[in-house]
Scaffold this motif. Structure first.
Motif, PDB file in Angstrom:
ATOM      1  N   ARG A   1     -24.030  -3.003  25.570  1.00 48.38           N
ATOM      2  CA  ARG A   1     -24.995  -1.897  25.582  1.00 48.38           C
ATOM      3  C   ARG A   1     -26.137  -2.095  24.604  1.00 48.38           C
ATOM      4  NH1 ARG A   1     -21.999   3.385  24.519  1.00 48.38           N
ATOM      5  NH2 ARG A   1     -24.171   3.885  24.116  1.00 48.38           N
TER       6      ARG A   1
ATOM      7  N   ARG B   1     -23.494  11.389  24.509  1.00 47.95           N
ATOM      8  CA  ARG B   1     -24.032  10.453  25.497  1.00 47.95           C
ATOM      9  C   ARG B   1     -25.478  10.079  25.209  1.00 47.95           C
ATOM     10  NH1 ARG B   1     -23.908  15.428  28.311  1.00 47.95           N
ATOM     11  NH2 ARG B   1     -21.751  15.006  28.775  1.00 47.95           N
TER      12      ARG B   1
ATOM     13  N   TYR C   1     -11.344   1.635  31.102  1.00 50.92           N
ATOM     14  CA  TYR C   1     -11.145   2.396  32.334  1.00 50.92           C
ATOM     15  C   TYR C   1     -10.144   1.640  33.205  1.00 50.92           C
ATOM     16  CZ  TYR C   1     -15.552   4.091  30.462  1.00 50.92           C
ATOM     17  OH  TYR C   1     -16.522   4.561  29.628  1.00 50.92           O
TER      18      TYR C   1
ATOM     19  N   GLU D   1     -13.491  10.324  26.480  1.00 46.95           N
ATOM     20  CA  GLU D   1     -14.488  10.224  25.408  1.00 46.95           C
ATOM     21  C   GLU D   1     -15.269   8.925  25.496  1.00 46.95           C
ATOM     22  OE1 GLU D   1     -12.344  13.098  22.122  1.00 46.95           O
ATOM     23  OE2 GLU D   1     -12.266  10.934  21.822  1.00 46.95           O
ATOM     24  N   ALA D   2     -14.574   7.864  25.892  1.00 46.43           N
ATOM     25  CA  ALA D   2     -15.273   6.584  26.045  1.00 46.43           C
ATOM     26  C   ALA D   2     -16.381   6.724  27.091  1.00 46.43           C
ATOM     27  CB  ALA D   2     -14.293   5.493  26.454  1.00 46.43           C
ATOM     28  N   ALA D   3     -16.068   7.434  28.168  1.00 48.16           N
ATOM     29  CA  ALA D   3     -17.074   7.628  29.215  1.00 48.16           C
ATOM     30  C   ALA D   3     -18.246   8.444  28.677  1.00 48.16           C
ATOM     31  CB  ALA D   3     -16.445   8.328  30.416  1.00 48.16           C
ATOM     32  N   GLU D   4     -17.920   9.449  27.889  1.00 47.07           N
ATOM     33  CA  GLU D   4     -18.973  10.294  27.318  1.00 47.07           C
ATOM     34  C   GLU D   4     -19.888   9.444  26.432  1.00 47.07           C
ATOM     35  OE1 GLU D   4     -17.251  13.730  25.530  1.00 47.07           O
ATOM     36  OE2 GLU D   4     -19.199  14.406  24.761  1.00 47.07           O
ATOM     37  N   ILE D   5     -19.279   8.615  25.585  1.00 49.58           N
ATOM     38  CA  ILE D   5     -20.074   7.769  24.697  1.00 49.58           C
ATOM     39  C   ILE D   5     -20.850   6.731  25.491  1.00 49.58           C
ATOM     40  CG2 ILE D   5     -19.868   5.998  22.908  1.00 49.58           C
ATOM     41  CD1 ILE D   5     -17.828   7.699  21.565  1.00 49.58           C
ATOM     42  N   ASP D   6     -20.273   6.278  26.596  1.00 50.37           N
ATOM     43  CA  ASP D   6     -20.982   5.320  27.450  1.00 50.37           C
ATOM     44  C   ASP D   6     -22.165   5.960  28.169  1.00 50.37           C
ATOM     45  OD1 ASP D   6     -19.880   2.885  26.976  1.00 50.37           O
ATOM     46  OD2 ASP D   6     -18.474   2.920  28.643  1.00 50.37           O
ATOM     47  N   GLY D   7     -22.328   7.263  27.978  1.00 49.81           N
ATOM     48  CA  GLY D   7     -23.517   7.911  28.532  1.00 49.81           C
ATOM     49  C   GLY D   7     -23.264   8.685  29.812  1.00 49.81           C
ATOM     50  N   ALA D   8     -21.994   8.891  30.172  1.00 48.94           N
ATOM     51  CA  ALA D   8     -21.710   9.580  31.425  1.00 48.94           C
ATOM     52  C   ALA D   8     -21.876  11.092  31.265  1.00 48.94           C
ATOM     53  CB  ALA D   8     -20.290   9.263  31.881  1.00 48.94           C
ATOM     54  N   SER D   9     -22.559  11.712  32.226  1.00 55.99           N
ATOM     55  CA  SER D   9     -22.657  13.168  32.242  1.00 55.99           C
ATOM     56  C   SER D   9     -21.302  13.723  32.667  1.00 55.99           C
ATOM     57  CB  SER D   9     -23.716  13.588  33.253  1.00 55.99           C
ATOM     58  OG  SER D   9     -23.297  13.163  34.538  1.00 55.99           O
ATOM     59  N   THR D  10     -21.177  15.042  32.592  1.00 56.49           N
ATOM     60  CA  THR D  10     -19.909  15.661  32.979  1.00 56.49           C
ATOM     61  C   THR D  10     -19.551  15.283  34.418  1.00 56.49           C
ATOM     62  OG1 THR D  10     -20.447  17.480  31.539  1.00 56.49           O
ATOM     63  CG2 THR D  10     -18.671  17.845  33.097  1.00 56.49           C
TER      64      THR D  10
ATOM     65  N   LEU E   1     -24.880   3.533  34.505  1.00 54.08           N
ATOM     66  CA  LEU E   1     -25.229   4.941  34.329  1.00 54.08           C
ATOM     67  C   LEU E   1     -26.686   5.093  33.921  1.00 54.08           C
ATOM     68  CD1 LEU E   1     -22.094   6.242  32.416  1.00 54.08           C
ATOM     69  CD2 LEU E   1     -22.848   7.001  34.665  1.00 54.08           C
TER      70      LEU E   1
ATOM     71  N   PHE F   1     -12.308   2.035  20.531  1.00 49.18           N
ATOM     72  CA  PHE F   1     -11.183   2.902  20.187  1.00 49.18           C
ATOM     73  C   PHE F   1      -9.954   2.076  19.832  1.00 49.18           C
ATOM     74  CE2 PHE F   1     -12.697   7.085  21.701  1.00 49.18           C
ATOM     75  CZ  PHE F   1     -13.842   6.686  22.370  1.00 49.18           C
TER      76      PHE F   1
ATOM     77  N   LYS G   1      -7.260  11.120  26.629  1.00 46.57           N
ATOM     78  CA  LYS G   1      -8.468  11.732  26.094  1.00 46.57           C
ATOM     79  C   LYS G   1      -9.482  10.665  25.676  1.00 46.57           C
ATOM     80  CE  LYS G   1      -9.465  15.065  22.414  1.00 46.57           C
ATOM     81  NZ  LYS G   1      -9.340  14.387  21.102  1.00 46.57           N
ATOM     82  N   ASP G   2      -8.965   9.571  25.128  1.00 51.39           N
ATOM     83  CA  ASP G   2      -9.853   8.490  24.689  1.00 51.39           C
ATOM     84  C   ASP G   2     -10.729   7.981  25.829  1.00 51.39           C
ATOM     85  OD1 ASP G   2      -8.824   8.601  22.208  1.00 51.39           O
ATOM     86  OD2 ASP G   2      -7.831   6.645  22.234  1.00 51.39           O
ATOM     87  N   ILE G   3     -10.148   7.920  27.012  1.00 49.15           N
ATOM     88  CA  ILE G   3     -10.899   7.370  28.142  1.00 49.15           C
ATOM     89  C   ILE G   3     -12.039   8.304  28.526  1.00 49.15           C
ATOM     90  CG2 ILE G   3     -10.712   6.836  30.605  1.00 49.15           C
ATOM     91  CD1 ILE G   3      -8.032   5.552  29.998  1.00 49.15           C
TER      92      ILE G   3
ATOM     93  N   VAL H   1     -14.675   8.544  36.675  1.00 49.93           N
ATOM     94  CA  VAL H   1     -13.545   8.182  35.814  1.00 49.93           C
ATOM     95  C   VAL H   1     -12.308   9.032  36.112  1.00 49.93           C
ATOM     96  CG1 VAL H   1     -12.742   7.989  33.437  1.00 49.93           C
ATOM     97  CG2 VAL H   1     -15.090   7.351  34.011  1.00 49.93           C
TER      98      VAL H   1
END
Ligand SMILES: Nc1ncnc2c1ncn2[C@@H]1O[C@H](COP(=O)(O)OP(=O)(O)O)[C@@H](O)[C@H]1O
Ligand SMILES: [Mg+2]
Lengths: 376, 272
Positions: free
Chosen positions: A157, A80, A94, B168-177, A109, A88, B164-166, B184
């Motif tokens: 982004r 992040r 989403y 990971e996409a959130a993680e890459i988009d900068g989302a914290s846990t 975010l 992908f 899982k991709d979704i 999401v």
């Protein structure tokens, strides 16, 4: 925009996973991009392309080596915080958010002010021509539209690096060609350093400024499309790049350092491009591309392949024929209006300059003089 | 061929449904009878319905509302607490699995293999020491413990269904846990979470073993309400049936409204 450096990067999935293999999924990966370069990773399925991408993204930790983005070592940085956007294969939109929210997610975010988010999403949407879809949910979109939204989510982004892992492989052939062109245009416009993964060599050749050919976790060659085509490093690259694939014949180099003989084929090697002296009297793998073979009636031609046609594929603009020569399958791409039939005995010839010579044992190309190539 | 077999299935389906439904029907009918006719040796199908038993059951000294409140309070609280515990547990197991995750899941469910009576004495003693006997929170703790394995397992399987991709996409988009979880994963797993909550609510509402053993009057739930009509002398079938109807009615109504939701949630992964 950024320079990405990979130095001795390796990945070993270890025993933790049930599919884990002892060998490294990626090994000793070295590459330094230019700022804004479009790099394509290509290779057969399972060769480690996705693993490499995932290490750059930070979704997978590299078990060796270092990854730098604009000089900053990011090996310990979470995905992040790497300022990388990824597209992908599955698009990974989403499902519960509208297209607008999908694109706005990363910005919200980061607490970007609302008006700026709106501005940026609208800009990206108009670049990708998806403005009319902003209120829809992903499930109400076609495959091509989802693909655009996935790209939109990445470009909005304005990241340091784009990663795209087989982004077009779920689209039908026509759309794929269109999107290919569109992605290249987008890259020209935005100039963001991009890593693009594909297993399709045509896609690689048409898109890449430089192409990284991988096999079994190892880089085989890093070069421009032209250099890969004209000066492949080894038999694997020679066979992988170009359609139809390059033909190979195992032949023995005579004591004169010139004549190559097989059972029903003979060639005269030119030492202009590759140094062959050291291989006198030894077996070589001789490669020649289908498009460089032509029909001949001259039995005395210096380069001669004889055989009987067992497959004819008229494609209109060209006619593909296949024959069995010395136990090797040979494909020749002939003029479209050539009248040949199955069972015809034919003779093929080519220019000596078109021959690619490889050590039969190591499968490495014999050293080249001209046509300098930058290899890893 | 196909016609025939689907007809056969329909017949079997109806038979099963009738067999399952009959006791409920009988209970409702009994609740509408007089005590005498409810007790009649020859089952009476035709009778003049009366609400007498309901009136008695609702009368002040029977205290339906006291029990109903306890049932509602314990099942709602135990469901909320259960979800609050199950969600993070399932989240960790689904998205950060370790070598022991599978084992942990199986172990958790294996605790359900122990019959409740087997742990009655130790729990009773512990509760006695802690002063949790006849206490709403004591029951809530038991219900949470009782439902948690199933809840974790269910929520886990819904989380596993989130691609899982979704994540990971959130993680890459900068989302914290936390952002990934709240913005999401939870929205995506919402139908599943709702079914999990409903199931936990129903199980807690219907629970009778612990409710009868660990609560006396203060914390007694509707199970105790029903049981309170049993007496050594006199006729009580109609009153008890009326009490039972009033106990299951809310959950049947809830189930009716949530039917679609339940089926969707319970078959989530299966129909994809
Ligand atoms: N999570 C994982 N655990 C264990 N092995 C993996 C994992 N992901 C990929 N691999 C293995 O690593 C190798 C490279 O995989 P991958 O990078 O996905 O290849 P590609 O994208 O080129 O098809 C394969 O042998 C694959 O089985
Ligand atoms: Mg892959």
């Amino acid at each position: 925009m950024a320079v990405v450096e990979l130095k001795g990067v390796a990945k070993n999935y270890g025993g933790a996973h049930k599919n884990a293999k002892a060998a490294n999924a990626v090994e000793n990966f070295n590459l330094t991009t230019r700022d804004g370069e479009f790099i394509v990773l290509v290779g057969p399925s399972g060769c480690g392309k996705s693993t490499t991408m995932r290490m750059i993204a930070g979704l997978e930790a590299n078990t060796d080596g270092e990854i730098r983005i604009d000089g900053r070592d990011v090996s310990q940085v979470a995905a992040r915080d790497r300022d990388i956007a990824m597209v992908f294969q599955s698009y990974a939109l989403y499902p519960h958010m509208t297209v607008y929210d999908n694109m706005a997610f990363a910005l919200s975010l980061k607490k970007v002010p609302k008006p700026e988010i709106e501005q940026r999403v609208n800009d990206a949407a108009s670049i990708l021509d998806i403005t009319h879809l902003l209120d829809r949910k992903p499930r109400a979109l076609s495959g091509g539209q989802r693909q655009r939204v996935a790209l939109g989510r990445a470009i909005v982004r304005d990241p340091q690096v784009f990663l795209m892992d087989e982004p077009l492989s779920n689209l039908d052939a026509m759309l794929r060609v269109d999107m290919r062109a569109e992605i290249i245009k987008l890259h020209r416009k935005l100039g963001v350093t991009t890593f693009y993964v594909t297993h399709d060599q045509t896609e690689a050749m048409t898109m890449g400024e430089r192409i990284v050919v991988m096999r079994d976790g190892h880089i085989q060659q890093i070069d421009t499309p032209n250099a890969l085509y004209h000066a492949p490093n080894n038999v694997f690259v020679a066979g992988f790049i170009g359609t139809p694939s390059m033909n190979f014949l195992k032949m023995t180099l005579g004591g004169d350092g010139k004549t190559l003989t097989g059972q029903t084929a003979r060639m005269v090697a030119s030492s202009e491009r590759q140094s062959i002296e050291a291989h006198k009297g030894r077996d070589l793998m001789v490669g020649v591309r289908p498009e460089h073979l032509v029909l001949t009636t001259d039995e005395a031609a210096a380069n001669l392949i004889k055989g009987e046609i067992d497959v004819v594929e008229p494609l209109g603009s060209v006619t593909m024929v296949q024959l069995e020569v010395d136990g090797h399958r040979i494909t020749a791409q002939l003029e479209g209006d050539t009248s040949v039939r199955m069972g015809d005995a034919i003779m093929l010839t080519c220019d000596s300059a078109r021959l690619h010579l490889f050590d039969a044992e190591t499968e490495q190309a014999l050293p080249r003089h001209e046509h300098r190539t930058e290899t890893a | 061929m196909e016609q025939k077999s689907s007809l056969g299935l329909a017949v079997i389906g109806w038979l099963v449904a009738i067999v399952m439904f009959f006791p409920i029907l009988w209970m409702v009918l009994t609740a509408l009878k007089t005590e005498q006719s409810a007790f009649s040796m020859v089952p009476e199908f035709v009778f003049t319905p009366t609400l007498e038993s309901f009136k008695t059951a609702l009368s002040q000294n029977a205290g339906y509302w006291h029990y109903a409140f306890n049932s509602l309070f314990t099942s709602v609280m135990s469901t909320l607490i259960g979800l609050a515990l199950a969600i993070p547990a399932a989240y960790a197991m689904a998205f950060y699995p370790s070598k022991r995750t599978d084992f942990t899941l199986v172990w958790m469910v294996s605790t359900k293999f122990i019959p409740a009576v087997g742990v009655l004495i130790p729990i009773f003693l512990v509760y006695k020491t802690l002063g949790l006997i006849d206490n709403n929170w004591g029951l809530i703790a038991l219900f949470v413990g009782m439902n948690l394995p199933i809840m974790v397992w269910m929520v886990y399987s819904y989380f596993k269904d989130v691609p899982k991709d979704i994540v990971e996409a959130a993680e890459i988009d900068g989302a914290s846990t936390l952002a990934t979880m709240f913005r999401v994963i939870l929205p995506l797993a919402l139908p599943g979470l709702a079914s999990t909550g409903l199931l936990a609510l129903i199980l807690a509402w219907n629970e009778s073993f612990w409710s009868l053993t660990m609560a006396d009057h203060n914390a007694a739930t509707l199970a105790a309400f029903i049981a309170s009509f049993k007496s050594a002398e006199g006729l009580f079938w109609a009153k008890m049936s009326a009490a039972s109807v009033m106990t299951v009615a809310p959950i049947i109504v809830l189930g009716w409204f949530a039917q679609k939701q339940m089926v969707r949630g319970l078959t989530f992964g299966a129909v994809k």
